[in-house]
Design an enzyme around this catalytic site. Structure first.
Site, PDB file in Angstrom:
ATOM      1  N   ASP A  79       0.855  -1.182   0.000  1.00 19.73           N
ATOM      2  CA  ASP A  79       0.000   0.000   0.000  1.00 19.73           C
ATOM      3  C   ASP A  79       0.889   1.230   0.000  1.00 19.73           C
ATOM      4  OD1 ASP A  79      -3.269   0.180   0.916  1.00 19.73           O
ATOM      5  OD2 ASP A  79      -2.103   2.044   0.991  1.00 19.73           O
ATOM      6  N   PHE A 121     -16.657 -10.165  -4.432  1.00 20.37           N
ATOM      7  CA  PHE A 121     -18.076 -10.116  -4.044  1.00 20.37           C
ATOM      8  C   PHE A 121     -18.273 -10.063  -2.532  1.00 20.37           C
ATOM      9  CE2 PHE A 121     -17.905 -12.234  -8.189  1.00 20.37           C
ATOM     10  CZ  PHE A 121     -18.774 -11.431  -8.912  1.00 20.37           C
ATOM     11  N   LEU A 122     -17.181  -9.885  -1.774  1.00 21.36           N
ATOM     12  CA  LEU A 122     -17.364  -9.926  -0.309  1.00 21.36           C
ATOM     13  C   LEU A 122     -18.336  -8.844   0.146  1.00 21.36           C
ATOM     14  CD1 LEU A 122     -15.806  -7.395   1.245  1.00 21.36           C
ATOM     15  CD2 LEU A 122     -13.807  -8.760   0.804  1.00 21.36           C
ATOM     16  N   CYS A 125     -19.860   1.036  -2.240  1.00 19.88           N
ATOM     17  CA  CYS A 125     -19.997   0.278  -3.497  1.00 19.88           C
ATOM     18  C   CYS A 125     -21.248   0.600  -4.301  1.00 19.88           C
ATOM     19  CB  CYS A 125     -19.913  -1.216  -3.216  1.00 19.88           C
ATOM     20  SG  CYS A 125     -18.255  -1.719  -2.728  1.00 19.88           S
TER      21      CYS A 125
END
Ligand code: NAD
Length: 441
Positions: A30, A150-151, A261
């Site tokens: 990161d 898809f979590l 999202c």
């Protein structure tokens, strides 16, 4: 297997820890040095069931390490999962792909021949192909695959360990074989595996979110009709959801969706469809979005009415700040948006949340925060239930009634038992249920 996970936010942290737990050697990367230092010490940057223990275990095992150096990542592994953010652009609905592009450009000079870049970020269809073109000159022989995530926040670890499906979009059998090996324990456990091309994989993700957002806005639109018609939207939802072709999930009339999202994904989908000449096909998503944001406004308007027509100087207790239960994420949280709007109208708003108080305070410092439900509700003229945490279902309405100034509940999530609250002396209001307290208010 060795792999890097680039972008250790919500998706990346969970993915990295889960991949290490199933036996892979993982380097998490990161640009946020503070985050990397915390992760290296086994501290997760977010609240998610089981994540702290998983992180502690995998970091202690030596299978999970963290760094800020893409060059180190490229030397460490040939498979790179890209999990950086794809927020909405400030100038419209389209996705801002600058984080994805920065990773690809930063990694390119260091990549070994035959590397595999696997996107997990949610992106507009055509992104993998565009990135492959970008890498063709800078890192020849690198393949770009897409493996959408898809979590669900609130059950992210479980969703990663036992996903409902795995979708991988590849351009070679070799890439599919690598991804089958990455996910071997899940595939052995019977998780359905969809091997396809990158464009289809990218679209599966946005189409799933568009469908779910549509389902939520559909039932909220029905709740508006129920309010006008004197009908009960919760009974309606139960009855239409009993049809297996419709199904009961995501069919609860309430305050609508938020988070990092759904809102941005449906806007980015509509914008991308427009770019490729298919805008008309998903024009309904604009209406889905409008219905959704209208629920926040309707809740604020209803609260003001219940306060006697003006929020100024009135005390409002807000139960819930996270965008949904089980998460401490407040990004585009409907609960916080409603709380802030009432504050802007002059109400004194006290917010409680079991997990999200620190995050809420950081983005909405003008609100007052309470560490327990009783403190939030003391002297309140109105209690708003805005995030459907299970904790709130075990609140004793009789005890709470003795703390508030007036026992009026607006259950914007339709999550509390109106019979219980009414029996304890409360007047209860909820979207799509005009019959609860004697007519629409
Ligand atoms: P996030 O904002 O929590 O994390 C993004 C991370 O990427 C941050 O830690 C940031 O510092 C890092 N980053 C940014 N630029 C970087 C760079 N150049 N190099 C390395 N790291 C960089 O985002 P998130 O919620 O984890 O979402 C990531 C992606 O996954 C998005 O596309 C999102 O739509 C998608 N997604 C999210 C969820 C979810 O529930 N949060 C679920 C499915 C898919």
């Amino acid at each position: 297997m060795r792999m890097t996970v680039i972008g250790t936010g919500y998706v990346g942290t969970v993915h990295a820890a889960c991949m290490a737990d199933i036996g892979h050697q993982v380097l998490g990367l990161d640009i946020d040095a503070e985050r990397i230092a915390a992760l290296s010490a086994g501290r997760a940057p977010l609240h998610e069931d089981g994540l702290d223990a998983l992180l502690a275990r995998t970091v202690a095992s030596g299978r999970l390490r963290f760094s800020t150096s893409l060059a180190e990542g490229a030397a460490f592994a040939g498979t790179h999962f890209v999990c950086v953010g794809t927020p909405q652009r400030p100038d419209g609905g389209a996705a801002d792909l600058s984080q994805v592009d920065a990773v690809v450009d930063g990694l390119a000079p260091h990549l070994r021949p035959g590397s595999l870049l696997v996107g997990k970020s949610t992106v507009p269809v055509g992104t993998a192909a565009r990135l492959a073109g970008r890498l063709a000159a800078a890192a020849p022989g690198t393949e770009v695959a897409w493996n959408p995530e898809f979590l669900r926040e609130g059950s992210a670890v479980l969703d990663t360990m036992r996903p409902e499906r795995l979708v991988v979009g590849v351009t070679s059998a070799r890439a599919e074989a690598v991804l089958r090996e990455v996910y071997a324990p899940m595939i052995r456990a019977g998780v359905p595996f969809f091997g396809t091309d990158p464009a289809t994989a990218e679209l599966v993700k946005v189409a799933s979110n568009a469908f779910l957002a549509t389902k939520i806005s559909f039932i909220n639109a029905m709740a508006e009709v129920c309010d006008a018609a004197g009908a009960d939207a919760t009974v309606l939802a139960g009855a239409i959801g009993a049809d297996p072709r419709i199904g009961p999930r995501f069919l609860a009339p309430g305050l609508g969706f938020g988070g990092s999202c759904f809102p941005k994904d449906i806007r980015a989908f509509a914008a991308r469809a427009e770019e490729i000449g298919a805008g008309e096909a998903v024009a309904f998503l604009h209406e889905v979005d409008r219905i959704n944001t209208r629920q926040r406004r309707r809740t604020v308007d209803r609260a003001r009415l219940l306060l006697g027509g003006s929020s100024a100087g009135r005390r409002v207790a807000v139960l819930g700040a996270a965008f949904k239960p089980g998460s401490d994420d407040v990004r585009d949280s409907p609960a916080l948006a409603v709380a802030a709007a009432l504050r802007a109208q002059g109400a004194e708003v006290r917010v409680h949340d079991p997990e999200a108080l620190d995050n809420a305070r950081a983005v909405r410092p003008e609100l007052t925060y309470a560490l327990d439900v009783d403190k939030a509700c003391e002297g309140a003229d109105l209690v708003l239930h805005l995030t459907d945490w299970p904790e709130y279902r075990s609140v004793d309405p009789a005890a709470l009634a003795s703390l508030v100034r007036s026992p009026v509940l607006l259950d914007a999530r339709n999550g509390l038992d109106p019979a219980l609250w009414t029996a304890a002396g409360w007047t209860v209001h909820a979207p799509g249920r005009p019959g609860l307290s004697g007519g629409a208010s």
